[in-house]
Scaffold this motif. Structure first.
Motif, PDB file in Angstrom:
ATOM      1  N   ARG A 226       0.833  -1.197   0.000  1.00 15.11           N
ATOM      2  CA  ARG A 226       0.000   0.000   0.000  1.00 15.11           C
ATOM      3  C   ARG A 226       0.874   1.255   0.000  1.00 15.11           C
ATOM      4  O   ARG A 226       0.612   2.221  -0.722  1.00 15.11           O
ATOM      5  CB  ARG A 226      -0.916  -0.006   1.232  1.00 15.11           C
ATOM      6  N   ARG A 227       1.938   1.236   0.804  1.00 10.59           N
ATOM      7  CA  ARG A 227       2.844   2.391   0.850  1.00 10.59           C
ATOM      8  C   ARG A 227       3.555   2.577  -0.484  1.00 10.59           C
ATOM      9  O   ARG A 227       3.743   3.713  -0.948  1.00 10.59           O
ATOM     10  CB  ARG A 227       3.857   2.195   1.976  1.00 10.59           C
ATOM     11  N   ALA A 228       3.955   1.455  -1.097  1.00  8.84           N
ATOM     12  CA  ALA A 228       4.611   1.551  -2.397  1.00  8.84           C
ATOM     13  C   ALA A 228       3.659   2.132  -3.436  1.00  8.84           C
ATOM     14  O   ALA A 228       4.063   2.939  -4.283  1.00  8.84           O
ATOM     15  CB  ALA A 228       5.111   0.173  -2.823  1.00  8.84           C
ATOM     16  N   SER A 229       2.404   1.714  -3.380  1.00 11.09           N
ATOM     17  CA  SER A 229       1.414   2.231  -4.327  1.00 11.09           C
ATOM     18  C   SER A 229       1.169   3.717  -4.110  1.00 11.09           C
ATOM     19  O   SER A 229       1.059   4.487  -5.068  1.00 11.09           O
ATOM     20  CB  SER A 229       0.100   1.451  -4.180  1.00 11.09           C
ATOM     21  N   ASP A 230       1.087   4.117  -2.831  1.00  7.63           N
ATOM     22  CA  ASP A 230       0.901   5.536  -2.518  1.00  7.63           C
ATOM     23  C   ASP A 230       2.085   6.359  -3.029  1.00  7.63           C
ATOM     24  O   ASP A 230       1.911   7.455  -3.576  1.00  7.63           O
ATOM     25  CB  ASP A 230       0.741   5.736  -1.012  1.00  7.63           C
ATOM     26  N   LYS A 231       3.281   5.824  -2.833  1.00  7.46           N
ATOM     27  CA  LYS A 231       4.493   6.520  -3.286  1.00  7.46           C
ATOM     28  C   LYS A 231       4.499   6.651  -4.806  1.00  7.46           C
ATOM     29  O   LYS A 231       4.827   7.709  -5.349  1.00  7.46           O
ATOM     30  CB  LYS A 231       5.733   5.756  -2.807  1.00  7.46           C
ATOM     31  N   PHE A 232       4.120   5.552  -5.486  1.00 10.07           N
ATOM     32  CA  PHE A 232       4.054   5.616  -6.952  1.00 10.07           C
ATOM     33  C   PHE A 232       3.044   6.658  -7.392  1.00 10.07           C
ATOM     34  O   PHE A 232       3.310   7.445  -8.314  1.00 10.07           O
ATOM     35  CB  PHE A 232       3.681   4.253  -7.526  1.00 10.07           C
ATOM     36  N   GLU A 233       1.883   6.688  -6.751  1.00  7.94           N
ATOM     37  CA  GLU A 233       0.850   7.641  -7.136  1.00  7.94           C
ATOM     38  C   GLU A 233       1.347   9.077  -7.000  1.00  7.94           C
ATOM     39  O   GLU A 233       1.155   9.909  -7.897  1.00  7.94           O
ATOM     40  CB  GLU A 233      -0.400   7.438  -6.284  1.00  7.94           C
ATOM     41  N   GLN A 234       2.000   9.383  -5.883  1.00  4.61           N
ATOM     42  CA  GLN A 234       2.505  10.741  -5.658  1.00  4.61           C
ATOM     43  C   GLN A 234       3.545  11.119  -6.708  1.00  4.61           C
ATOM     44  O   GLN A 234       3.528  12.234  -7.252  1.00  4.61           O
ATOM     45  CB  GLN A 234       3.103  10.842  -4.266  1.00  4.61           C
ATOM     46  N   ARG A 235       4.447  10.189  -6.994  1.00  4.93           N
ATOM     47  CA  ARG A 235       5.504  10.478  -7.962  1.00  4.93           C
ATOM     48  C   ARG A 235       4.950  10.583  -9.376  1.00  4.93           C
ATOM     49  O   ARG A 235       5.413  11.414 -10.168  1.00  4.93           O
ATOM     50  CB  ARG A 235       6.591   9.410  -7.885  1.00  4.93           C
ATOM     51  N   PHE A 236       3.964   9.750  -9.697  1.00  2.00           N
ATOM     52  CA  PHE A 236       3.370   9.825 -11.028  1.00  2.00           C
ATOM     53  C   PHE A 236       2.652  11.158 -11.218  1.00  2.00           C
ATOM     54  O   PHE A 236       2.735  11.770 -12.301  1.00  2.00           O
ATOM     55  CB  PHE A 236       2.391   8.672 -11.244  1.00  2.00           C
ATOM     56  N   GLN A 238       3.511  13.847  -9.840  1.00  2.00           N
ATOM     57  CA  GLN A 238       4.578  14.823 -10.014  1.00  2.00           C
ATOM     58  C   GLN A 238       5.099  14.787 -11.447  1.00  2.00           C
ATOM     59  O   GLN A 238       5.404  15.834 -12.032  1.00  2.00           O
ATOM     60  CB  GLN A 238       5.715  14.529  -9.038  1.00  2.00           C
ATOM     61  N   VAL A 239       5.218  13.595 -12.012  1.00  2.71           N
ATOM     62  CA  VAL A 239       5.624  13.465 -13.410  1.00  2.71           C
ATOM     63  C   VAL A 239       4.649  14.220 -14.315  1.00  2.71           C
ATOM     64  O   VAL A 239       5.053  14.953 -15.227  1.00  2.71           O
ATOM     65  CB  VAL A 239       5.690  11.975 -13.820  1.00  2.71           C
ATOM     66  N   GLU A 240       3.354  14.045 -14.068  1.00  4.55           N
ATOM     67  CA  GLU A 240       2.346  14.745 -14.863  1.00  4.55           C
ATOM     68  C   GLU A 240       2.489  16.255 -14.736  1.00  4.55           C
ATOM     69  O   GLU A 240       2.309  16.995 -15.722  1.00  4.55           O
ATOM     70  CB  GLU A 240       0.949  14.313 -14.421  1.00  4.55           C
ATOM     71  N   ASP A 256      11.736   8.416 -18.393  1.00  3.79           N
ATOM     72  CA  ASP A 256      12.642   8.043 -17.311  1.00  3.79           C
ATOM     73  C   ASP A 256      13.254   9.287 -16.673  1.00  3.79           C
ATOM     74  O   ASP A 256      13.424   9.349 -15.447  1.00  3.79           O
ATOM     75  CB  ASP A 256      13.741   7.127 -17.843  1.00  3.79           C
ATOM     76  N   GLY A 257      13.559  10.284 -17.493  1.00  7.66           N
ATOM     77  CA  GLY A 257      14.111  11.524 -16.958  1.00  7.66           C
ATOM     78  C   GLY A 257      13.107  12.244 -16.063  1.00  7.66           C
ATOM     79  O   GLY A 257      13.466  12.753 -14.992  1.00  7.66           O
ATOM     80  N   LEU A 258      11.840  12.279 -16.484  1.00  5.02           N
ATOM     81  CA  LEU A 258      10.795  12.888 -15.656  1.00  5.02           C
ATOM     82  C   LEU A 258      10.633  12.121 -14.347  1.00  5.02           C
ATOM     83  O   LEU A 258      10.448  12.727 -13.281  1.00  5.02           O
ATOM     84  CB  LEU A 258       9.466  12.898 -16.421  1.00  5.02           C
ATOM     85  N   TRP A 259      10.703  10.816 -14.432  1.00  8.34           N
ATOM     86  CA  TRP A 259      10.547   9.987 -13.226  1.00  8.34           C
ATOM     87  C   TRP A 259      11.691  10.247 -12.237  1.00  8.34           C
ATOM     88  O   TRP A 259      11.464  10.359 -11.032  1.00  8.34           O
ATOM     89  CB  TRP A 259      10.502   8.511 -13.623  1.00  8.34           C
ATOM     90  N   ARG A 260      12.896  10.336 -12.756  1.00  7.02           N
ATOM     91  CA  ARG A 260      14.038  10.594 -11.875  1.00  7.02           C
ATOM     92  C   ARG A 260      13.906  11.971 -11.199  1.00  7.02           C
ATOM     93  O   ARG A 260      14.239  12.126 -10.025  1.00  7.02           O
ATOM     94  CB  ARG A 260      15.339  10.517 -12.680  1.00  7.02           C
ATOM     95  N   GLU A 261      13.412  12.931 -11.942  1.00  5.48           N
ATOM     96  CA  GLU A 261      13.223  14.266 -11.367  1.00  5.48           C
ATOM     97  C   GLU A 261      12.127  14.231 -10.303  1.00  5.48           C
ATOM     98  O   GLU A 261      12.251  14.869  -9.238  1.00  5.48           O
ATOM     99  CB  GLU A 261      12.858  15.263 -12.462  1.00  5.48           C
ATOM    100  N   ALA A 262      11.057  13.487 -10.556  1.00  3.11           N
ATOM    101  CA  ALA A 262       9.982  13.362  -9.581  1.00  3.11           C
ATOM    102  C   ALA A 262      10.491  12.707  -8.291  1.00  3.11           C
ATOM    103  O   ALA A 262      10.104  13.102  -7.187  1.00  3.11           O
ATOM    104  CB  ALA A 262       8.832  12.547 -10.179  1.00  3.11           C
ATOM    105  N   LYS A 263      11.351  11.703  -8.427  1.00  2.00           N
ATOM    106  CA  LYS A 263      11.905  11.018  -7.251  1.00  2.00           C
ATOM    107  C   LYS A 263      12.755  11.962  -6.413  1.00  2.00           C
ATOM    108  O   LYS A 263      12.778  11.864  -5.187  1.00  2.00           O
ATOM    109  CB  LYS A 263      12.718   9.810  -7.682  1.00  2.00           C
ATOM    110  N   LYS A 264      13.455  12.902  -7.082  1.00  2.00           N
ATOM    111  CA  LYS A 264      14.250  13.873  -6.342  1.00  2.00           C
ATOM    112  C   LYS A 264      13.372  14.792  -5.505  1.00  2.00           C
ATOM    113  O   LYS A 264      13.752  15.215  -4.410  1.00  2.00           O
ATOM    114  CB  LYS A 264      15.078  14.722  -7.313  1.00  2.00           C
ATOM    115  N   ARG A 265      12.198  15.100  -6.030  1.00  2.00           N
ATOM    116  CA  ARG A 265      11.301  16.061  -5.362  1.00  2.00           C
ATOM    117  C   ARG A 265      10.444  15.408  -4.293  1.00  2.00           C
ATOM    118  O   ARG A 265       9.957  16.091  -3.385  1.00  2.00           O
ATOM    119  CB  ARG A 265      10.406  16.746  -6.405  1.00  2.00           C
ATOM    120  N   LEU A 266      10.235  14.092  -4.410  1.00  2.00           N
ATOM    121  CA  LEU A 266       9.389  13.389  -3.444  1.00  2.00           C
ATOM    122  C   LEU A 266      10.148  12.217  -2.840  1.00  2.00           C
ATOM    123  O   LEU A 266      10.489  11.292  -3.540  1.00  2.00           O
ATOM    124  CB  LEU A 266       8.106  12.887  -4.126  1.00  2.00           C
TER     125      LEU A 266
END
Length: 266
Positions: A226-236, A238-240, A256-266
């Protein structure tokens, strides 16, 4: 006195039962409610239980109050349909529950002693085994009593816990982690061979072993996912927000570049 005094629990329950009966009344009731059966209501019952769990996870107590009401409605709905068929009614549901709670807590309502939580669990399992025997459901296997309808992660965990109680288990997490690697290797082989049935079977083994690893690490696999899904949702999301065009217009490298940037922010 308060401007809007709360009704007594008895009055509130009586009103709820009356509302449900009115909804199911063939003479002027709700067409949707009248159409429902035990089978069609079950999915809503399961969904409401998960919404209760979500409210608890978020510590959203006003939402929890509402979701508990929705879950109670499911009990009332099933009870009303049973009453219409002459099977049982809501009062009988509560009476059976009351009797069961007293019977399963002899250390509170009887003379049995239980020094700690472990002793309570031992007594609880013994009482449940006796209940199954009285109902003609004699103990045939250590994994008896795990409902088929449980969500897959929960069912896997319960099966493993029951097997562990009779010693069928790894003693430490290390060998379980090694088994994860072995199961992944078997999945890789199935992928190479291209047999979809084998792929599904091996993927299921990977999931099952990961649940076992979570259990040995004293973690709840459902909560971890559930936590992994929540984390994915937040990062996705952010990608949008980072994208200046529809995501379908981006190639894999750009995504992939957008995803890496989203991970830096969240």
């Amino acid at each position: 006195m308060p401007d809007n005094p709360q009704p007594s629990p008895e009055a509130a329950i009586a009103e709820l039962l009356s509302i449900m009966a009115r909804l199911r009344d063939p003479d002027g009731g709700c067409p949707w409610d009248l159409k429902q059966t035990f089978d069609t209501v079950v999915p809503y019952t399961i969904e409401e239980a998960f919404e209760v769990a979500e409210a608890v996870a978020r510590r959203d107590y006003p939402e929890l109050r509402e979701e508990l009401g929705d879950l109670l409605l499911q009990v009332v709905f099933h009870s009303q349909m049973a009453r219409e068929q002459g099977l049982f009614d809501f009062a009988e549901v509560v009476a059976v529950l009351n009797e069961k709670m007293v019977r399963r807590h002899p250390h509170v309502f009887g003379e049995v002693e239980a020094a700690d939580e472990s002793a309570v669990k031992v007594n609880w399992e013994a009482i449940k085994a006796d209940e199954r025997a009285r109902k003609g459901r004699e103990h045939r296997s250590a994994v008896d009593g795990v409902p088929d309808g449980l969500p897959a992660l929960q069912r896997a965990c319960k099966l493993q816990k029951k097997a562990s109680k009779v010693g069928f288990d790894w003693r430490q997490a290390g060998p379980v982690r090694e088994q994860v690697g072995l199961e992944l290797a078997e999945l890789d082989q199935a992928l190479l061979e291209g047999d979809r049935d084998a792929i599904e079977d091996e993927l299921g083994d990977v999931f099952f072993t990961l649940v076992n690893l979570a259990r040995h690490l004293k973690l709840d696999p459902d909560l971890a996912l559930r936590r992994a899904s929540d984390k994915f949702e937040q990062r996705f999301r952010q990608v949008e927000a980072l994208a200046d065009a529809p995501l379908s217009d981006y190639d894999e490298a750009a995504l992939d570049g957008l995803w890496r940037e989203a991970k830096k922010r969240l």
